[in-house]
Motif scaffolding. Structure first.
Motif, PDB file in Angstrom:
ATOM      1  N   VAL A  67      -2.376  10.530   2.678  1.00  0.00           N
ATOM      2  CA  VAL A  67      -3.317   9.432   2.891  1.00  0.00           C
ATOM      3  C   VAL A  67      -4.339   9.850   3.942  1.00  0.00           C
ATOM      4  O   VAL A  67      -3.984  10.438   4.976  1.00  0.00           O
ATOM      5  CB  VAL A  67      -2.579   8.159   3.337  1.00  0.00           C
ATOM      6  CG1 VAL A  67      -3.567   7.037   3.648  1.00  0.00           C
ATOM      7  CG2 VAL A  67      -1.597   7.715   2.260  1.00  0.00           C
ATOM      8  N   ARG A 119       0.828  -1.202   0.000  1.00  0.00           N
ATOM      9  CA  ARG A 119       0.000   0.000   0.000  1.00  0.00           C
ATOM     10  C   ARG A 119       0.865   1.256   0.000  1.00  0.00           C
ATOM     11  O   ARG A 119       0.540   2.245  -0.669  1.00  0.00           O
ATOM     12  CB  ARG A 119      -0.939  -0.021   1.212  1.00  0.00           C
ATOM     13  CG  ARG A 119      -1.961  -1.138   1.133  1.00  0.00           C
ATOM     14  CD  ARG A 119      -2.973  -1.115   2.254  1.00  0.00           C
ATOM     15  NE  ARG A 119      -4.019  -2.104   2.023  1.00  0.00           N
ATOM     16  CZ  ARG A 119      -5.143  -2.213   2.714  1.00  0.00           C
ATOM     17  NH1 ARG A 119      -5.367  -1.369   3.714  1.00  0.00           N
ATOM     18  NH2 ARG A 119      -6.038  -3.135   2.428  1.00  0.00           N
ATOM     19  N   VAL A 172       0.950   4.290  -2.907  1.00  0.00           N
ATOM     20  CA  VAL A 172       0.902   5.733  -2.633  1.00  0.00           C
ATOM     21  C   VAL A 172       2.107   6.434  -3.238  1.00  0.00           C
ATOM     22  O   VAL A 172       1.998   7.531  -3.801  1.00  0.00           O
ATOM     23  CB  VAL A 172       0.827   5.987  -1.114  1.00  0.00           C
ATOM     24  CG1 VAL A 172       0.909   7.480  -0.808  1.00  0.00           C
ATOM     25  CG2 VAL A 172      -0.457   5.413  -0.540  1.00  0.00           C
ATOM     26  N   LEU A 199      -7.108   1.978  -5.088  1.00  0.00           N
ATOM     27  CA  LEU A 199      -6.871   3.368  -4.703  1.00  0.00           C
ATOM     28  C   LEU A 199      -8.059   4.243  -5.089  1.00  0.00           C
ATOM     29  O   LEU A 199      -8.667   4.055  -6.145  1.00  0.00           O
ATOM     30  CB  LEU A 199      -5.625   3.916  -5.397  1.00  0.00           C
ATOM     31  CG  LEU A 199      -4.266   3.329  -4.999  1.00  0.00           C
ATOM     32  CD1 LEU A 199      -3.245   3.614  -6.080  1.00  0.00           C
ATOM     33  CD2 LEU A 199      -3.798   3.915  -3.674  1.00  0.00           C
ATOM     34  N   GLN A 203      -7.056   3.905   6.170  1.00  0.00           N
ATOM     35  CA  GLN A 203      -5.631   3.602   6.244  1.00  0.00           C
ATOM     36  C   GLN A 203      -4.917   4.556   7.193  1.00  0.00           C
ATOM     37  O   GLN A 203      -3.972   4.176   7.898  1.00  0.00           O
ATOM     38  CB  GLN A 203      -4.998   3.698   4.844  1.00  0.00           C
ATOM     39  CG  GLN A 203      -3.534   3.304   4.766  1.00  0.00           C
ATOM     40  CD  GLN A 203      -3.301   1.831   5.029  1.00  0.00           C
ATOM     41  OE1 GLN A 203      -3.979   0.981   4.474  1.00  0.00           O
ATOM     42  NE2 GLN A 203      -2.339   1.504   5.878  1.00  0.00           N
ATOM     43  N   ALA A 204      -5.373   5.797   7.240  1.00  0.00           N
ATOM     44  CA  ALA A 204      -4.748   6.795   8.111  1.00  0.00           C
ATOM     45  C   ALA A 204      -5.238   6.689   9.556  1.00  0.00           C
ATOM     46  O   ALA A 204      -4.500   7.040  10.483  1.00  0.00           O
ATOM     47  CB  ALA A 204      -5.024   8.204   7.579  1.00  0.00           C
ATOM     48  N   VAL A 256      -7.234   2.389  -0.482  1.00  0.00           N
ATOM     49  CA  VAL A 256      -6.380   3.430   0.100  1.00  0.00           C
ATOM     50  C   VAL A 256      -6.837   4.775  -0.458  1.00  0.00           C
ATOM     51  O   VAL A 256      -6.851   4.978  -1.676  1.00  0.00           O
ATOM     52  CB  VAL A 256      -4.894   3.188  -0.218  1.00  0.00           C
ATOM     53  CG1 VAL A 256      -4.035   4.304   0.381  1.00  0.00           C
ATOM     54  CG2 VAL A 256      -4.450   1.836   0.314  1.00  0.00           C
ATOM     55  N   ASP A 257      -7.222   5.686   0.425  1.00  0.00           N
ATOM     56  CA  ASP A 257      -7.683   7.014   0.025  1.00  0.00           C
ATOM     57  C   ASP A 257      -6.507   7.978  -0.001  1.00  0.00           C
ATOM     58  O   ASP A 257      -5.804   8.139   1.008  1.00  0.00           O
ATOM     59  CB  ASP A 257      -8.746   7.515   0.995  1.00  0.00           C
ATOM     60  CG  ASP A 257      -9.982   6.631   0.991  1.00  0.00           C
ATOM     61  OD1 ASP A 257     -10.603   6.499  -0.075  1.00  0.00           O
ATOM     62  OD2 ASP A 257     -10.312   6.077   2.056  1.00  0.00           O
ATOM     63  N   VAL A 258      -6.320   8.621  -1.146  1.00  0.00           N
ATOM     64  CA  VAL A 258      -5.208   9.558  -1.324  1.00  0.00           C
ATOM     65  C   VAL A 258      -5.759  10.892  -1.808  1.00  0.00           C
ATOM     66  O   VAL A 258      -6.583  10.937  -2.731  1.00  0.00           O
ATOM     67  CB  VAL A 258      -4.186   9.019  -2.350  1.00  0.00           C
ATOM     68  CG1 VAL A 258      -3.047  10.014  -2.539  1.00  0.00           C
ATOM     69  CG2 VAL A 258      -3.647   7.666  -1.917  1.00  0.00           C
ATOM     70  N   CYS A 306       0.991  14.203  -2.013  1.00  0.00           N
ATOM     71  CA  CYS A 306      -0.078  13.225  -1.808  1.00  0.00           C
ATOM     72  C   CYS A 306      -0.129  12.827  -0.340  1.00  0.00           C
ATOM     73  O   CYS A 306       0.897  12.490   0.258  1.00  0.00           O
ATOM     74  CB  CYS A 306       0.151  11.987  -2.680  1.00  0.00           C
ATOM     75  SG  CYS A 306      -0.072  12.311  -4.438  1.00  0.00           S
TER      76      CYS A 306
END
Length: 255
Positions: free
Chosen positions: A49, A27, A31, A167, A53-54, A64-66, A47
């Motif tokens: 996160v 992951r 990122v 993602l 995930q954070a 995974v949110d970016v 970028c």
């Protein structure tokens, strides 16, 4: 019975944590790939996160949110002129939306599964969704999965799924509250010790039923957090009321 259930939930969350540790190097690699792609278009892009995930509330099915953060580029031209000219960064001028430019770049990236890339723009916060091809780890993997009973072919497929990352990529803006939500959720997890375990169990139950994706009518992780917090607040209120003295002033010793 209640104690056995709590013990099972605790064991379950421990297994989830171990699984996430195995997935973390891949992951992080995903990122890093998005960061490199954004920086190729906008050299000062950063970028960050957010999401599960954070906050430490991710499960194996979590994407995974970016969020891509861009500097405020000032110009002596008027706003309408800038709108016609496009987005300016360094020596580059980009036509179209930020999402369209990044999506076009990612569509040509060798590490992206081409058929997985979608741009959803008819939302409050437009998003680019994609799945990576199996990636090498950014850090040494925390552990290898146990050998499967169906042979090496099945083990290989499981390893490929482990190394592929989903993602959701968005851009910072007035409507984007993902980074602020991270701090809120972390505070809620501290205030309600049972919140994390309840969330992980229900999150995977929703995922198994296909009800964890907001874009298809499911419940977001943040929405689930708010529902659980309200439930726990109600439980705490009931517990306090049950402990309060019952009866009128005479029974409670009042004059």
């Amino acid at each position: 019975m209640h104690g056995m259930l709590c013990a099972d939930v605790e064991l379950f969350t421990q297994r989830v944590a171990k699984d996430i540790q195995r997935r973390l190097p891949y992951r992080l690699a995903a990122v890093s790939k998005v960061q490199a792609a954004a920086a190729s278009l906008w050299p000062r892009a950063q970028c960050k996160v957010f999401g599960s995930q954070a906050t430490g509330l991710c499960v194996s099915t979590s994407d995974v949110d970016v969020v891509v953060c861009l500097p405020k580029v000032m110009s002596t031209e008027s706003a309408p002129s800038l709108a016609r000219a496009g987005v300016m960064e360094g020596r580059n001028v980009f036509k179209g939306t930020l999402q369209a430019n990044l999506a076009q770049f990612l569509a040509n990236a060798e590490w992206v599964q081409a058929d997985s890339l979608k741009t959803i723009e008819n939302t409050a916060v437009p998003v680019i969704t994609l799945t990576t091809k199996p990636l090498p780890p950014l850090l040494p993997p925390a552990g290898k999965p146990a050998p499967g009973a169906c042979g090496e072919a099945q083990d290989l497929k499981a390893e490929e799924r482990l190394r592929s990352v989903r993602l959701d990529v968005t851009f910072e803006g007035a409507e984007h509250r993902g980074l602020a939500a991270v701090a809120l959720v972390k505070n809620l997890v501290q205030d309600f010790p049972s919140l994390k375990n309840l969330f992980l169990v229900l999150k995977l139950m929703l995922a198994e039923k296909g009800l964890d994706n907001a874009y298809t009518g499911g419940l977001t992780s943040f929405g689930l957090i708010l529902l659980l917090v309200r439930f726990l607040q109600h439980q705490n209120q009931q517990e306090l009321q049950s402990r309060a003295p019952q009866g009128g002033p005479e029974e409670s010793g009042g004059g």
